[in-house]
Write a protein that holds these residues in place. Structure first.
Motif, PDB file in Angstrom:
ATOM      1  N   ARG A 447       0.858  -1.187   0.000  1.00  0.00           N
ATOM      2  CA  ARG A 447       0.000   0.000   0.000  1.00  0.00           C
ATOM      3  C   ARG A 447       0.889   1.229   0.000  1.00  0.00           C
ATOM      4  O   ARG A 447       1.718   1.417   0.890  1.00  0.00           O
ATOM      5  CB  ARG A 447      -0.904   0.014   1.211  1.00  0.00           C
ATOM      6  CG  ARG A 447      -1.881   1.183   1.237  1.00  0.00           C
ATOM      7  CD  ARG A 447      -2.596   1.370   2.565  1.00  0.00           C
ATOM      8  NE  ARG A 447      -3.330   0.189   3.001  1.00  0.00           N
ATOM      9  CZ  ARG A 447      -2.943  -0.618   3.964  1.00  0.00           C
ATOM     10  NH1 ARG A 447      -1.787  -0.392   4.592  1.00  0.00           N
ATOM     11  NH2 ARG A 447      -3.674  -1.653   4.315  1.00  0.00           N
ATOM     12  N   GLU A 495      -9.645  -5.395   1.873  1.00  0.00           N
ATOM     13  CA  GLU A 495      -9.534  -4.088   2.513  1.00  0.00           C
ATOM     14  C   GLU A 495     -10.607  -3.126   2.000  1.00  0.00           C
ATOM     15  O   GLU A 495     -11.209  -2.382   2.783  1.00  0.00           O
ATOM     16  CB  GLU A 495      -8.152  -3.474   2.279  1.00  0.00           C
ATOM     17  CG  GLU A 495      -8.072  -2.066   2.859  1.00  0.00           C
ATOM     18  CD  GLU A 495      -6.653  -1.571   3.013  1.00  0.00           C
ATOM     19  OE1 GLU A 495      -6.337  -0.547   2.383  1.00  0.00           O
ATOM     20  OE2 GLU A 495      -5.884  -2.194   3.759  1.00  0.00           O
ATOM     21  N   THR A 499     -13.415  -1.398   4.422  1.00  0.00           N
ATOM     22  CA  THR A 499     -13.415   0.055   4.608  1.00  0.00           C
ATOM     23  C   THR A 499     -14.512   0.725   3.777  1.00  0.00           C
ATOM     24  O   THR A 499     -14.458   1.924   3.508  1.00  0.00           O
ATOM     25  CB  THR A 499     -12.049   0.649   4.222  1.00  0.00           C
ATOM     26  OG1 THR A 499     -11.755   0.312   2.853  1.00  0.00           O
ATOM     27  CG2 THR A 499     -10.947   0.103   5.113  1.00  0.00           C
TER      28      THR A 499
END
Length: 597
Positions: A447, A495, A499
């Protein structure tokens, strides 16, 4: 051809010619029907309906079901009822046509899905742009269009007080100037139908974009700003747009912030409105001088291969009937122009046109499918703030030079991503990952930037947009790195899903130039199984997978992406990435909207 002399408000001046603006049109359906008719020796009867048999009409009737856009359905129904009353025949059988009004966007979505056999044989959408939408990924119900049965230009209608403020009818404008004049300093409240559901709204927005581009400067920003303002006063469909207009000239009504003073509608819609309005309730029409797009109402067969011979002949007979002078007169009585765009001056006057507004100027060539897709993509990310995580392949093959350019795949990919970033607003949230085998220890991914608001302040100063732009520019291929696609897709999807932000368009954008090469990672079947477990209709996160270059496997990434409600795309040149991202966002947004309805 020079500019026509246009009508005064009080009276028509006779018929004016209008240059043919017929779009390209596939004629497979009609050619097939003609072959059928000739092959059975009934060509004359099929065209003229002249054969007369002894049995009654009810006993011998051939029935045809036509689904038409709500605006044209009443006219088509009137023609069909008259044909039944006159006992019009198709190949010796009485013709009974049922006409059902149905929104074109709903029909297109149903045909593209292909889940249910249609209950109709003919479709009359208001624009051929829905034909492309109906194709979907090529797996839906096939459609075979022919020529237009009627047409209506898209224009900007205003209540008299607003139109006079902009100098109507003497003052003429381009699309860009007209919208800027209407919206400048909140002079006029302007409404429009959702371009994702309305051909009128989409064609108008595309023309505004093209007109702005010809002005030069930062046209993309101007169009995005216009779209944002239109989105704040957006209606679900064409019928709802007219309901937003001020209902009287009273100060309370015209000053009501919820009431519009101007709307983007078709000439036919204005004609219908004015037929029921009186005095100050009538609308005035601006016809932009750089050309008005046409709603073109293509006569379209649905799943032609399944039609019986009788249905095929009936469909041909009814199409011919719609072109007869009496039928064309009926269309005109309902406010429609002929299929080639020509119209009686009396129709234009009734709709709110007046000289020197250029109502008779040739309509410009219809925007391409690509232009419409770009406009819809821009609209989607403008109307609904986006939350995107961008995952970029950093394997060694991204250093490969693109043929004809002295740049690598990575260099051009970075440029395209930075250009695409300009299309997003400060409220959009975008993050960045990169991936290649063993990039970060045992992991194939890393990331680089959190998915945050572009307009938000970043640590160390500057905005997130500025930091993200710098991160895009800094991407580099990893020498010897292979493509760790599967592990990366699973990790980034987990992810993005965890999120998820409600009220935003959440998606995962994956760019790769090759197939998975990580022999130690999850298998393709394992990835598919895991994604199926993770997908949640209440928290949709479509994967938009873009295969870059000749070594990428579009079918592979498409199969993976479709599990999540997204799709796979292929670009031979990384410079195409910006356009594809916008197209993909629009398509994924439409899929999500359809799933929620």
């Amino acid at each position: 051809m020079g500019r026509h002399s246009l009508p005064d408000r009080q009276a028509a001046e006779g018929r004016r010619g209008h240059p043919s603006t017929r779009r390209r049109r596939r004629t497979v359906a009609i050619a097939t029907l003609l072959v059928l008719a000739v092959a059975t020796g009934t060509a004359v009867a099929a065209k003229g309906g002249l054969l007369s048999f002894s049995e009654s009409c009810e006993d011998s009737a051939v029935r045809l079901s036509v689904v038409a856009s709500p605006d044209i359905a009443p006219a088509v129904r009137s023609i069909a009822e008259q044909a039944r009353a006159d006992e019009v025949k198709a190949d010796g059988h009485c013709l009974v046509v049922e006409v059902v009004a149905r929104d074109a966007h709903k029909v297109a979505e149903a045909l593209a899905a292909g889940d249910t056999e249609p209950d109709f044989q003919v479709w009359l959408p208001d624009s051929d742009l829905w034909l492309e939408r109906a194709k979907g990924l090529g797996e839906g119900i096939p459609v075979s269009p022919s020529d237009s049965v009627a047409s209506s230009p898209v224009a900007l209608a205003m209540v008299p007080s607003a139109s006079r403020a902009l100098g109507w009818p003497r003052k003429t404008y381009t699309w860009a100037e007209l919208v800027a004049g209407a919206l400048g300093s909140d002079r006029v409240r302007l409404g429009a139908a959702d371009p994702a559901r309305s051909a009128t709204g989409l064609l108008a927005l595309a023309r505004i974009g093209a007109s702005s581009a010809r002005q030069g400067g930062d046209s993309d920003t101007r169009v995005a700003q216009t779209a944002k303002m239109l989105a704040e006063r957006m209606s679900d469909g064409d019928a709802q747009v007219l309901e937003t207009l001020a209902r009287s000239t009273s100060g309370a009504e015209e000053g009501n912030p919820k009431r519009n003073q101007a709307v983007l509608i078709s000439e036919q819609a204005a004609f219908t409105h004015n037929a029921e309005a009186t005095g100050a309730g009538r609308l005035d029409l601006f016809y932009p001088e750089d050309g008005t797009p046409l709603l073109d109402y293509p006569y379209t067969l649905v799943n032609e291969a399944r039609l019986s011979t009788a249905e095929s002949r009936a469909a041909l007979r009814f199409m011919n009937l719609l072109g007869d002078p009496d039928a064309q007169a009926t269309f005109a009585e309902h406010g429609f122009r002929a299929g080639d765009g020509s119209a009686e001056d009396s129709l234009v006057v009734a709709a709110g046109g007046s000289k020197p507004q250029p109502y008779a100027e040739p309509a410009l060539q219809a925007p391409s499918d690509e232009e419409l897709q770009e406009t819809l993509g821009m609209w989607t990310i403008t109307v609904q703030s986006a939350r995107l995580t961008t995952v970029v392949d950093a394997s060694g093959s991204m250093a490969t030079l693109v043929p004809g350019r002295n740049q690598s795949r990575m260099d051009i990919t970075k440029e395209s991503l930075i250009q695409a970033l300009d299309q997003f607003t400060p409220d959009d949230e975008i993050g960045l990952w990169e991936f290649a085998t063993t990039l970060d220890g045992e992991k194939d991914y890393r990331r680089l930037m959190e998915t945050e608001r572009l307009g938000g302040q970043a640590a160390g100063g500057g905005t997130h947009r500025e930091k993200l732009t710098a991160a895009f520019a800094a991407l580099q291929p990893v020498p010897g790195g292979a493509t760790g696609l599967y592990d990366t897709t699973l990790a980034s999807y987990k992810e993005a899903r965890s999120t998820y932000v409600k009220g935003k368009f959440n998606a995962l954008v994956i760019l790769t130039d090759g197939s998975d090469q990580d022999t130690d990672g999850i298998s393709r079947s394992g990835l598919v199984t895991e994604l199926k477990k993770l997908v949640d209709p209440e928290r949709p996160v479509p994967v938009i997978a873009i295969a870059v270059g000749p070594d990428a496997d579009r079918d592979e990434v498409a199969e993976i992406a479709r599990i999540t409600g997204g799709d796979g795309y292929e670009v031979s040149d990384p410079a195409e990435i910006q356009t594809v991202i916008l197209q993909a966002i629009m398509a994924a947004g439409q899929n999500g909207r359809a799933a929620q309805e």
